[in-house]
Design a protein around this motif. Structure first.
Motif, PDB file in Angstrom:
ATOM      1  N   TYR A  28     -85.130 -74.048  68.505  1.00  0.00           N
ATOM      2  CA  TYR A  28     -86.146 -74.846  67.744  1.00  0.00           C
ATOM      3  C   TYR A  28     -85.296 -74.006  66.732  1.00  0.00           C
ATOM      4  N   ASP A  29     -85.144 -73.264  66.541  1.00  0.00           N
ATOM      5  CA  ASP A  29     -83.996 -72.536  65.197  1.00  0.00           C
ATOM      6  C   ASP A  29     -82.680 -73.090  64.278  1.00  0.00           C
ATOM      7  N   LYS A  30     -81.882 -73.378  65.499  1.00  0.00           N
ATOM      8  CA  LYS A  30     -80.627 -73.940  65.640  1.00  0.00           C
ATOM      9  C   LYS A  30     -81.163 -75.669  65.132  1.00  0.00           C
ATOM     10  N   ALA A  31     -82.180 -76.123  66.534  1.00  0.00           N
ATOM     11  CA  ALA A  31     -82.533 -77.425  65.558  1.00  0.00           C
ATOM     12  C   ALA A  31     -82.752 -77.683  63.935  1.00  0.00           C
ATOM     13  N   GLU A  32     -83.775 -76.971  63.683  1.00  0.00           N
ATOM     14  CA  GLU A  32     -84.574 -76.938  62.634  1.00  0.00           C
ATOM     15  C   GLU A  32     -83.252 -77.016  61.560  1.00  0.00           C
ATOM     16  N   ALA A  33     -81.738 -75.548  61.267  1.00  0.00           N
ATOM     17  CA  ALA A  33     -81.364 -75.716  60.885  1.00  0.00           C
ATOM     18  C   ALA A  33     -80.203 -76.872  59.958  1.00  0.00           C
ATOM     19  N   VAL A  34     -80.127 -77.023  61.376  1.00  0.00           N
ATOM     20  CA  VAL A  34     -78.924 -78.414  61.203  1.00  0.00           C
ATOM     21  C   VAL A  34     -79.523 -80.139  60.840  1.00  0.00           C
ATOM     22  N   LEU A  35     -81.490 -79.997  61.075  1.00  0.00           N
ATOM     23  CA  LEU A  35     -81.939 -80.829  60.436  1.00  0.00           C
ATOM     24  C   LEU A  35     -82.046 -80.511  59.253  1.00  0.00           C
ATOM     25  N   GLN A  36     -81.988 -79.208  58.688  1.00  0.00           N
ATOM     26  CA  GLN A  36     -82.508 -79.952  57.497  1.00  0.00           C
ATOM     27  C   GLN A  36     -81.330 -80.250  56.607  1.00  0.00           C
ATOM     28  N   LYS A  37     -80.361 -79.316  56.299  1.00  0.00           N
ATOM     29  CA  LYS A  37     -78.870 -80.097  56.232  1.00  0.00           C
ATOM     30  C   LYS A  37     -78.378 -81.189  56.279  1.00  0.00           C
ATOM     31  N   SER A  38     -78.988 -82.174  57.883  1.00  0.00           N
ATOM     32  CA  SER A  38     -79.556 -83.741  57.554  1.00  0.00           C
ATOM     33  C   SER A  38     -80.067 -84.282  56.383  1.00  0.00           C
ATOM     34  N   ILE A  39     -81.282 -83.834  56.131  1.00  0.00           N
ATOM     35  CA  ILE A  39     -81.681 -84.210  54.951  1.00  0.00           C
ATOM     36  C   ILE A  39     -81.368 -84.143  53.494  1.00  0.00           C
ATOM     37  N   GLU A  40     -80.511 -82.981  53.625  1.00  0.00           N
ATOM     38  CA  GLU A  40     -79.786 -83.032  51.990  1.00  0.00           C
ATOM     39  C   GLU A  40     -78.621 -83.403  51.804  1.00  0.00           C
ATOM     40  N   ALA A  41     -77.788 -84.030  53.308  1.00  0.00           N
ATOM     41  CA  ALA A  41     -77.093 -85.261  52.522  1.00  0.00           C
ATOM     42  C   ALA A  41     -77.820 -86.627  52.310  1.00  0.00           C
ATOM     43  N   ASP A  42     -79.006 -86.613  52.368  1.00  0.00           N
ATOM     44  CA  ASP A  42     -79.590 -87.456  52.543  1.00  0.00           C
ATOM     45  C   ASP A  42     -79.078 -89.255  53.153  1.00  0.00           C
ATOM     46  N   PHE A  43     -78.875 -89.085  54.601  1.00  0.00           N
ATOM     47  CA  PHE A  43     -78.309 -89.819  55.088  1.00  0.00           C
ATOM     48  C   PHE A  43     -79.213 -90.065  56.126  1.00  0.00           C
ATOM     49  N   PHE A  44     -80.077 -91.333  55.799  1.00  0.00           N
ATOM     50  CA  PHE A  44     -80.611 -91.769  56.715  1.00  0.00           C
ATOM     51  C   PHE A  44     -81.835 -90.597  57.295  1.00  0.00           C
ATOM     52  N   PRO A  45     -82.670 -89.598  56.531  1.00  0.00           N
ATOM     53  CA  PRO A  45     -83.408 -88.782  56.795  1.00  0.00           C
ATOM     54  C   PRO A  45     -84.687 -89.121  57.346  1.00  0.00           C
ATOM     55  N   PHE A  46     -85.062 -90.562  57.512  1.00  0.00           N
ATOM     56  CA  PHE A  46     -86.184 -91.162  57.593  1.00  0.00           C
ATOM     57  C   PHE A  46     -86.029 -90.010  59.599  1.00  0.00           C
ATOM     58  N   ILE A  47     -84.651 -89.972  60.058  1.00  0.00           N
ATOM     59  CA  ILE A  47     -84.660 -89.478  61.858  1.00  0.00           C
ATOM     60  C   ILE A  47     -84.468 -88.439  61.951  1.00  0.00           C
ATOM     61  N   ALA A  48     -84.305 -87.574  60.364  1.00  0.00           N
ATOM     62  CA  ALA A  48     -83.865 -85.815  60.586  1.00  0.00           C
ATOM     63  C   ALA A  48     -85.697 -85.295  60.794  1.00  0.00           C
TER      64      ALA A  48
END
Length: 803
Positions: free
Chosen positions: A654-674
């Motif tokens: 879960y910790d690793k999942a949270e880190a990369v999903l937050q990185k995805s939100i920062e990229a602002d590419f389809f953030p709704f999935i993250a």
């Protein structure tokens, strides 16, 4: 079960072990009832535990017992002893076919080949397919009598050959393309395997090779073998054609049945054959041209060297019957032999351009024989305003050199258009910037294309390039104005007006039609471009992408395969083929194809991303993560982080999942999935408030999406998933009802619908939706569903409607 020598098994006295295989252990034994020596095969416990397998084995053994051929090992008995199924067969003392190529003359080789063909033909006559023809399964007695083993012994059927660690198992060199792709095995599949045996018997080489399993499979799927007659010129023409027809990629392009093969082999090998062998496609020799190195002091001139290389490729292709393609010069090995190994070409052309004192100097080197021979080395020099004379002379001489080295004659062709040099310089610069596809570089490309047209208003290529810029800006949502896409149409028409036989102009017009959704006219334009230049690989690839966009994946694969024949190192085409194999649930084929793309371009991020998706579908999660990381490194796809996050969720990290999903939100590419995946993550952690917060963020990110547009149904399915996760049951049900009332939903949409019902706690409905998801294309795999964290709280079985 392992039996010891001098032991008893039912009515048989065990004398010695003969070996073991995928199906079980084999022993030489004596049948005490008939005092007859037999070979007895005991079926492995893991296979025998399947009732359906035991029934198939019994049915095939009965059919095999009916085969009346001196070239097939006879089946005496199928039965069960102590709960172990076994088959008693004729025992034959002999050796297998391995090494036979160096021991016999052509007459004996043909005698052996005919016997194998007659044995296979006898099996096919009772509707038995061998499915595993290889030297190990062909016994040869001292008097050269052939005995085929393992006919009627049901081989374990595996849809995919990739195990849970990402390894590829099995004897790969002899399997037909359709077997490697997980498709139906037919009598034609035995023909292909027989063709490999015959090729090896005649040449002492295998037709499809590679340093590791993925390379062997890729070669079998996508590369044409060297003709046997190229290896041994004493092989008769008819026999060369027979082998190549057997090795056709498509089953329908092989012989109608093995009787045709046997009839050909019975005839005089050096006489006139009454049966013509038609429809044989022979291998075209290939040339890879490496981008010319810029030897000038001005590094910004790289664009000219790359663009000029494309023109060298075009001219060499026009003037020969060779397959010519270009490759970037960066990240290449220093050793030319390693370059040959990477691109698998017959010839490599390398060279350089030097610009100075208003003169341009071109050096070209032609390499052959896997890098062990420098075929030619020549230098050309002209003033800038005569650069096309330089190109013409270099193309003529290099074409002649390549054609002669390949045993061909150069083609006679007409002159090419010679634009103004300065306009040409601007055009190449625009082309270079256009290929990056970033908004700012597209704007710059537009300006330099326009500059080229100011200098040369009749420069058709510049009009086509400018049309492509406008079309891409529209397609990529950089500028969705009607004026922008209309300008693309007018520019393409202008290019065609200047030169009606200009294939690039027709392709540019096709892109306009494709991006406005007029697929009928789009296809007409692409076909027109292909008719004008049958070697125009980019037009074939464009047509393949159009068919992909129409969800006609079979046609897309046909056109992409044609493009690959014309440009065998084009990574964009290889990527598309890999994606199409994925959509067709041919994951082994997808994996080896995408691996090939990364071999050619080790920094090709999109290939790593799609490889990650393949491994995720196969449940090989560590390799999925490894490829997503490489895709991120090489900027392969903005979805890398969100997909890596889902894989970490599958692994419960879960910790690793949270880190990369937050990185995805920062990229602002389809953030709704993250946000949706983060909502699930917190739910699994037991943090209900944080879970609802993230699901709410996902819903908020979708507030401006028009769900009435059919293309947005996948996004709407994520909205339903977020609504279900947030606890808004009523709204989630309404959204799900709206989605499921539509026709022809793909499997991926049904997957998210199933996830939504799982979050709502409705396991029976979720299970039904899972079945629809697994049956849809594109959709999830059974392994994906089994690992899906959205189903963690429910007993969801990974079974499709077709299971």
């Amino acid at each position: 079960m392992i039996l010891s020598e001098d032991s008893k098994f039912g009515n048989y006295h065990i004398e010695e072990s003969l070996g073991s295989g995928a199906m079980g252990e084999v022993y030489r034994a004596t049948d005490n009832r008939l005092d007859r020596t037999v070979a007895i095969k005991l079926i492995r416990k893991e296979l025998a535990s399947s009732a359906s397998y035991r029934q198939r084995l019994a049915d095939e053994a009965k059919a095999a017992a009916k085969i009346d051929s001196a070239n097939v090992v006879r089946v005496w008995e199928y039965s069960v002893c102590d709960g172990i199924p076994y088959i008693a067969m004729e025992y034959v003392a002999g050796r297998d076919l391995t090494g036979a190529a160096t021991e016999f003359d052509l007459t004996d080789k043909l005698r052996i080949s005919l016997q194998i063909a007659e044995g296979v033909m006898a099996a096919h006559s009772v509707n038995l397919i061998h499915g595993d023809l290889k030297p190990d399964n062909i016994l040869l007695t001292d008097d050269l009598q052939v005995k085929i083993l393992d006919l009627g012994l049901a081989k374990p059927a595996h849809h995919e050959s990739i195990d849970e660690h990402g390894n590829i198992a099995g004897t790969l060199h002899y399997l037909a393309p359709e077997q490697l792709s997980g498709e139906a095995v037919t009598c034609a599949s035995d023909q292909f395997s027989y063709g490999v045996l015959l090729y090896e018997l005649l040449t002492a080489r295998r037709p499809f090779v590679g340093d590791y399993p993925a390379a062997i499979i890729y070669s079998t799927l996508h590369e044409d073998p060297m003709a046997p007659i190229e290896i041994d010129q004493s092989i008769p023409d008819w026999l060369n054609l027979l082998v190549l027809k057997l090795l056709a990629k498509k089953p329908e392009h092989r012989f109608a049945d093995m009787s045709e093969v046997a009839d050909l082999l019975r005839a005089d090998p050096y006489g006139e054959h009454m049966i013509p062998i038609r429809g044989v496609r022979t291998r075209s020799k290939t040339v890879t041209v490496i981008d010319l190195r810029n030897l000038s002091s001005d590094s910004t001139w790289d664009y000219f060297c790359e663009g000029f290389t494309d023109d060298v490729v075009s001219e060499l292709s026009r003037r020969t019957n060779l397959v010519v393609s270009a490759q970037p010069a960066h990240d290449l090995p220093r050793d030319i032999r390693e370059v040959f190994q990477r691109f698998r070409s017959d010839f490599i052309v390398s060279g350089s351009l030097l610009r100075g004192q208003s003169k341009i100097r071109l050096n070209l080197f032609v390499h052959g024989e896997d890098g062990h021979r420098l075929v030619s080395s020549k230098a050309y020099e002209e003033t800038e305003d005569h650069i096309f004379d330089l190109l013409l002379k270099a193309a003529q001489e290099t074409s002649r050199t390549l054609a002669e080295a390949a045993g061909q004659t150069p083609l006679e062709v007409g002159e090419f258009q010679k634009p103004n040099f300065t306009a040409y310089d601007y055009y190449l610069k625009g082309k270079s910037y256009y290929q990056t596809n970033t908004p700012e570089n597209l704007d710059f490309a537009k300006r330099v294309f326009e500059k080229a047209l100011e200098i040369d208003p009749e420069f058709a290529l510049a009009y086509s390039g400018l049309a492509d810029v406008y079309a891409f800006q529209y397609m990529a949502y950089y500028d969705r104005s009607e004026e922008r896409i209309e300008e693309a149409r007018l520019l393409a028409l202008k290019a065609i007006e200047i030169n009606p036989n200009f294939p690039e102009g027709h392709r540019s017009l096709g892109r306009y039609y494709q991006f406005i959704g007029d697929m009928e006219n789009c296809e007409k334009c692409y076909l027109r471009a292909i008719k004008l230049n049958p070697k125009y690989a980019l037009a074939y690839r464009s047509l393949a992408w159009q068919k992909y966009q129409e969800s006609d994946y079979a046609s897309a694969l046909e056109w992409a395969t044609k493009a690959l024949r014309l440009a065998p190192t084009d990574t964009e085409t290889i990527l598309l083929i890999g994606v199409l194999h994925t959509y067709g649930d041919r994951y082994t084929a997808a994996m080896v194809t995408l691996v090939r793309a990364t071999e050619i371009s080790p920094d090709y991020g999109r290939a790593y991303y799609n490889l990650g998706l393949v491994y995720m579908k196969l449940g090989v999660l560590d390799l999925a993560l490894e490829n997503f990381e490489l895709a991120t490194k090489y900027q392969g796809d903005p979805n890398c982080c969100v997909d890596a996050g889902l894989v970490y969720l599958m692994q419960r990290k879960y910790d690793k999942a949270e880190a990369v999903l937050q990185k995805s939100i920062e990229a602002d590419f389809f953030p709704f999935i993250a946000y949706t995946h983060l909502g699930l993550l917190e739910r699994l952690r037991g943090h209900s408030d944080r879970s609802r917060k993230y699901f709410g963020e996902a819903i908020a990110a979708l507030k401006d999406v028009d769900f009435s547009v059919p293309e947005n149904v996948q996004v709407q399915a994520y909205c339903a998933l977020a609504q279900a996760g947030s606890g808004d049951v009523t709204t989630a049900r309404e959204t799900l009802f709206d989605i499921t009332s539509r026709d022809n939903l793909i499997g991926d949409v049904w997957h998210n619908i199933a996830r939504s019902f799982a979050l709502l706690g409705e396991s029976e409905v979720a299970q039904e939706c899972v079945r629809k998801a697994l049956a849809g294309t594109p959709g999830p795999t059974e392994r994906e569903v089994a690992l899906d964290p959205y189903f963690a709280d429910l007993d969801i079985k990974a079974q499709s409607d077709t299971a």
